[in-house]
Design an enzyme around this catalytic site. Structure first.
Site, PDB file in Angstrom:
ATOM      1  N   GLY A  17     -53.588  57.687  13.094  1.00 48.98           N
ATOM      2  CA  GLY A  17     -52.845  58.568  12.188  1.00 48.98           C
ATOM      3  C   GLY A  17     -53.475  58.549  10.813  1.00 48.98           C
ATOM      4  N   ALA A  18     -54.114  59.666  10.446  1.00 46.19           N
ATOM      5  CA  ALA A  18     -54.787  59.741   9.143  1.00 46.19           C
ATOM      6  C   ALA A  18     -53.964  60.559   8.158  1.00 46.19           C
ATOM      7  CB  ALA A  18     -56.182  60.327   9.316  1.00 46.19           C
ATOM      8  N   TRP A  21     -49.667  57.749   5.091  1.00 46.97           N
ATOM      9  CA  TRP A  21     -49.468  56.306   5.253  1.00 46.97           C
ATOM     10  C   TRP A  21     -50.659  55.658   5.956  1.00 46.97           C
ATOM     11  CZ3 TRP A  21     -48.273  52.442   2.908  1.00 46.97           C
ATOM     12  CH2 TRP A  21     -47.626  51.314   3.389  1.00 46.97           C
ATOM     13  N   ARG A  42     -57.242  65.044  15.227  1.00 47.29           N
ATOM     14  CA  ARG A  42     -58.159  66.160  14.934  1.00 47.29           C
ATOM     15  C   ARG A  42     -59.497  65.688  14.374  1.00 47.29           C
ATOM     16  NH1 ARG A  42     -53.151  68.564  13.084  1.00 47.29           N
ATOM     17  NH2 ARG A  42     -52.332  69.708  14.861  1.00 47.29           N
ATOM     18  N   LYS A  89     -41.504  55.138  10.891  1.00 47.70           N
ATOM     19  CA  LYS A  89     -40.075  54.937  10.603  1.00 47.70           C
ATOM     20  C   LYS A  89     -39.284  56.077  11.222  1.00 47.70           C
ATOM     21  CE  LYS A  89     -40.938  52.419   6.285  1.00 47.70           C
ATOM     22  NZ  LYS A  89     -40.951  52.460   4.818  1.00 47.70           N
ATOM     23  N   LYS A 172     -32.755  54.163   6.395  1.00 44.97           N
ATOM     24  CA  LYS A 172     -32.671  54.513   4.966  1.00 44.97           C
ATOM     25  C   LYS A 172     -33.166  55.934   4.695  1.00 44.97           C
ATOM     26  CE  LYS A 172     -37.123  54.376   4.220  1.00 44.97           C
ATOM     27  NZ  LYS A 172     -37.971  55.475   3.822  1.00 44.97           N
ATOM     28  N   ASP A 225     -36.235  49.135   0.594  1.00 43.79           N
ATOM     29  CA  ASP A 225     -36.710  50.489   0.914  1.00 43.79           C
ATOM     30  C   ASP A 225     -35.649  51.538   0.577  1.00 43.79           C
ATOM     31  OD1 ASP A 225     -38.565  52.315   1.748  1.00 43.79           O
ATOM     32  OD2 ASP A 225     -38.529  51.764   3.864  1.00 43.79           O
ATOM     33  N   ASN A 237     -38.085  62.438   2.068  1.00 50.31           N
ATOM     34  CA  ASN A 237     -36.694  62.589   2.496  1.00 50.31           C
ATOM     35  C   ASN A 237     -35.790  62.931   1.309  1.00 50.31           C
ATOM     36  OD1 ASN A 237     -36.654  61.895   5.468  1.00 50.31           O
ATOM     37  ND2 ASN A 237     -37.860  60.219   4.622  1.00 50.31           N
TER      38      ASN A 237
HETATM   39  N1  LIG Z   1     -45.954  58.182   3.471  1.00 45.66           N
HETATM   40  C1  LIG Z   1     -45.271  57.096   3.211  1.00 45.66           C
HETATM   41  O1  LIG Z   1     -45.032  56.782   2.055  1.00 45.66           O
HETATM   42  C2  LIG Z   1     -44.806  56.227   4.319  1.00 45.66           C
HETATM   43  C3  LIG Z   1     -44.630  56.693   5.602  1.00 45.66           C
HETATM   44  N2  LIG Z   1     -44.155  55.875   6.577  1.00 45.66           N
HETATM   45  C4  LIG Z   1     -43.944  56.361   7.928  1.00 45.66           C
HETATM   46  O2  LIG Z   1     -45.222  56.576   8.534  1.00 45.66           O
HETATM   47  C5  LIG Z   1     -45.169  57.682   9.437  1.00 45.66           C
HETATM   48  C6  LIG Z   1     -46.231  58.702   9.049  1.00 45.66           C
HETATM   49  O3  LIG Z   1     -45.918  59.143   7.752  1.00 45.66           O
HETATM   50  P1  LIG Z   1     -46.983  59.941   6.862  1.00 45.66           P
HETATM   51  O4  LIG Z   1     -48.336  59.380   7.036  1.00 45.66           O
HETATM   52  O5  LIG Z   1     -46.426  59.985   5.523  1.00 45.66           O
HETATM   53  O6  LIG Z   1     -46.905  61.359   7.552  1.00 45.66           O
HETATM   54  P2  LIG Z   1     -48.014  62.501   7.570  1.00 45.66           P
HETATM   55  O7  LIG Z   1     -47.298  63.734   7.961  1.00 45.66           O
HETATM   56  O8  LIG Z   1     -48.811  62.469   6.337  1.00 45.66           O
HETATM   57  O9  LIG Z   1     -48.965  62.049   8.775  1.00 45.66           O
HETATM   58  C7  LIG Z   1     -48.506  61.991  10.108  1.00 45.66           C
HETATM   59  C8  LIG Z   1     -49.652  61.613  11.011  1.00 45.66           C
HETATM   60  O10 LIG Z   1     -49.182  61.610  12.369  1.00 45.66           O
HETATM   61  C9  LIG Z   1     -50.127  62.325  13.154  1.00 45.66           C
HETATM   62  N3  LIG Z   1     -49.500  62.913  14.331  1.00 45.66           N
HETATM   63  C10 LIG Z   1     -48.379  63.674  14.382  1.00 45.66           C
HETATM   64  N4  LIG Z   1     -48.158  64.062  15.672  1.00 45.66           N
HETATM   65  C11 LIG Z   1     -49.146  63.521  16.419  1.00 45.66           C
HETATM   66  C12 LIG Z   1     -49.472  63.561  17.803  1.00 45.66           C
HETATM   67  N5  LIG Z   1     -48.735  64.234  18.666  1.00 45.66           N
HETATM   68  N6  LIG Z   1     -50.565  62.878  18.217  1.00 45.66           N
HETATM   69  C13 LIG Z   1     -51.328  62.202  17.352  1.00 45.66           C
HETATM   70  N7  LIG Z   1     -51.071  62.134  16.019  1.00 45.66           N
HETATM   71  C14 LIG Z   1     -49.997  62.782  15.571  1.00 45.66           C
HETATM   72  C15 LIG Z   1     -50.649  63.412  12.214  1.00 45.66           C
HETATM   73  O11 LIG Z   1     -51.854  63.959  12.677  1.00 45.66           O
HETATM   74  C16 LIG Z   1     -50.829  62.607  10.934  1.00 45.66           C
HETATM   75  O12 LIG Z   1     -52.034  61.886  10.964  1.00 45.66           O
HETATM   76  C17 LIG Z   1     -43.731  58.234   9.347  1.00 45.66           C
HETATM   77  O13 LIG Z   1     -42.985  57.683  10.387  1.00 45.66           O
HETATM   78  C18 LIG Z   1     -43.245  57.719   8.003  1.00 45.66           C
HETATM   79  O14 LIG Z   1     -41.840  57.542   7.974  1.00 45.66           O
HETATM   80  C19 LIG Z   1     -43.863  54.577   6.343  1.00 45.66           C
HETATM   81  C20 LIG Z   1     -44.041  54.046   5.088  1.00 45.66           C
HETATM   82  C21 LIG Z   1     -44.521  54.821   3.989  1.00 45.66           C
HETATM   83  O1  LIG Z   2     -40.809  55.100   3.808  1.00 52.74           O
HETATM   84  C1  LIG Z   2     -41.232  55.439   2.733  1.00 52.74           C
HETATM   85  C2  LIG Z   2     -41.312  54.500   1.609  1.00 52.74           C
HETATM   86  O2  LIG Z   2     -41.051  53.203   1.977  1.00 52.74           O
HETATM   87  C3  LIG Z   2     -41.659  56.834   2.499  1.00 52.74           C
HETATM   88  O3  LIG Z   2     -40.535  57.587   2.291  1.00 52.74           O
HETATM   89  P1  LIG Z   2     -40.574  59.157   2.625  1.00 52.74           P
HETATM   90  O4  LIG Z   2     -40.954  59.250   4.072  1.00 52.74           O
HETATM   91  O5  LIG Z   2     -39.181  59.624   2.333  1.00 52.74           O
HETATM   92  O6  LIG Z   2     -41.594  59.764   1.722  1.00 52.74           O
END
Ligand SMILES: NC(=O)C1=CN([C@@H]2O[C@H](COP(=O)(O)OP(=O)(O)OC[C@H]3O[C@@H](n4cnc5c(N)ncnc54)[C@H](O)[C@@H]3O)[C@@H](O)[C@H]2O)C=CC1
Ligand SMILES: O=C(CO)COP(=O)(O)O
Length: 315
Positions: A17-18, A21, A42, A89, A172, A225, A237
């Protein structure tokens, strides 16, 4: 300052997952001297190559992609010694399981670790200090994750309650939507503080019912969090809630949103789960009604304020 070589040899770290996070976590591991492979569906790097001789596979894939990605990994071979880390999450709508529960069921011979805490990726990417939790029933695996990611700007604590740790970070997100609504309606600091505090009681009620340790919810992955996402406009969120308070339709908000707001899906799964198990979740229930277009933001506030009066320490 801790360096990669003083606590652990350089590890091969595969990040799935790029997105926001996954990229931030890849940066942290790289800065510690580890060999990082950042895989995205991708990208150019094949999953086979990303997994070759890996020491640790960290999934930062949004919830909707987790079951599909796990299925792909099951058809490939990679070392059983590789620790699996879930940083997602969310809750799976089909099984109502957490991501780590799905990972563990699919890979029973691997150690699974949950990584969760107040970690707004944008701040971490900018090198600001933050702390998080690596939780696992296998303490040695949590400690390995701790040494791989800890640095002078990212402090990792261990915990042996992966479910409580994961549920704090997941649930949360629902409350962050509510906090965004509260701020979007300009209801003030008293209202937001009351909301977060009552929501913590709700989070502990659900989390302990599902098997989490009550103490965990007062830690970084719970209260920590909750505070981060309920008070920061960086939270996606929170942004969803804020825009809902302006009367924007959800579909339009999600279309414009940068990244994933897991709280939308989590709310639906949570309400399904809470109604099956008869767990009172008043705040989450109003978020559910609002997300599903059944009430306005103002009506949600009225419904919460007009609930039956009762002692503070009772459901
Ligand atoms: N961004 C943040 O601050 C934080 C995010 N998280 C959690 O991490 C997770 C990802 O969050 P973000 O990176 O922010 O989201 P994002 O939308 O930036 O990235 C999501 C990633 O998941 C991949 N993905 C989605 N569907 C897919 C599939 N079917 N097959 C393969 N890859 C797939 C996408 O290509 C992308 O790389 C979420 O569950 C989020 O709650 C946790 C802590 C912090
Ligand atoms: O989980 C997160 C911070 O700890 C990121 O929160 P959001 O997914 O709401 O941006």
């Amino acid at each position: 300052m801790a360096t990669a070589s003083d606590s652990t040899t350089s590890a091969i770290v595969t990040i799935l997952g790029a997105g926001a996070w996954g990229t931030a976590l890849a940066g942290l591991a790289q800065a510690r001297g580890h060999q990082v492979r950042l895989w995205s569906r991708r990208g150019e790097l094949s999953l086979e190559a990303a997994l070759d001789k890996t020491d640790l596979v960290l999934s930062a894939i949004s919830m909707k992609g987790v079951p599909e990605t796990i299925e792909r990994l099951q058809s490939l071979s990679f070392p059983t010694s590789a620790i699996l880390v879930s940083a997602t999450k969310g809750l799976d709508p089909a099984t109502r399981w957490t991501p780590a529960q799905i990972w563990q069921a699919a890979f029973p011979d691997h150690s699974v670790v949950v990584l969760s805490g107040p970690n707004l990726s944008d701040e971490i990417r900018r090198g600001l200090p933050a702390a998080t939790v690596a939780a696992s029933h296998q303490l040695a695996a949590a400690q390995r994750v701790q040494t791989i990611f800890s640095s002078d700007r990212f402090r990792v604590y261990t915990n042996t309650d992966p479910l409580g740790t994961e549920l704090g970070g997941t649930l949360k997100n629902v409350i962050a939507i509510a906090a965004g609504v509260c701020d979007g309606l300009q209801l003030g600091t008293n209202a937001r503080s009351a909301l977060i505090t009552r929501a913590l009681a709700e989070l502990i009620r659900i989390g302990t019912h599902l098997g989490g340790n009550p103490e965990t919810f007062f830690g970084l992955s719970g209260l920590g969090d909750l505070l981060a996402t309920c008070t920061s406009a960086l939270s996606r969120n929170y942004q969803v809630g804020y825009a809902l308070a302006q009367g924007q339709p959800l579909s339009q908000i999600l279309q414009k949103l940068q990244g994933t707001a897991e709280g939308v899906n989590t709310t639906n799964v949570l309400i399904d789960l809470a109604s099956r198990e008869a767990i009172p979740v008043p705040v989450s229930h109003q978020v559910y009604l609002l997300l599903n277009g059944k009430i306005t933001a103002q009506q949600a506030v009225e419904a919460l304020m007009e609930r039956d009066l009762k002692p503070e320490n009772k459901e």
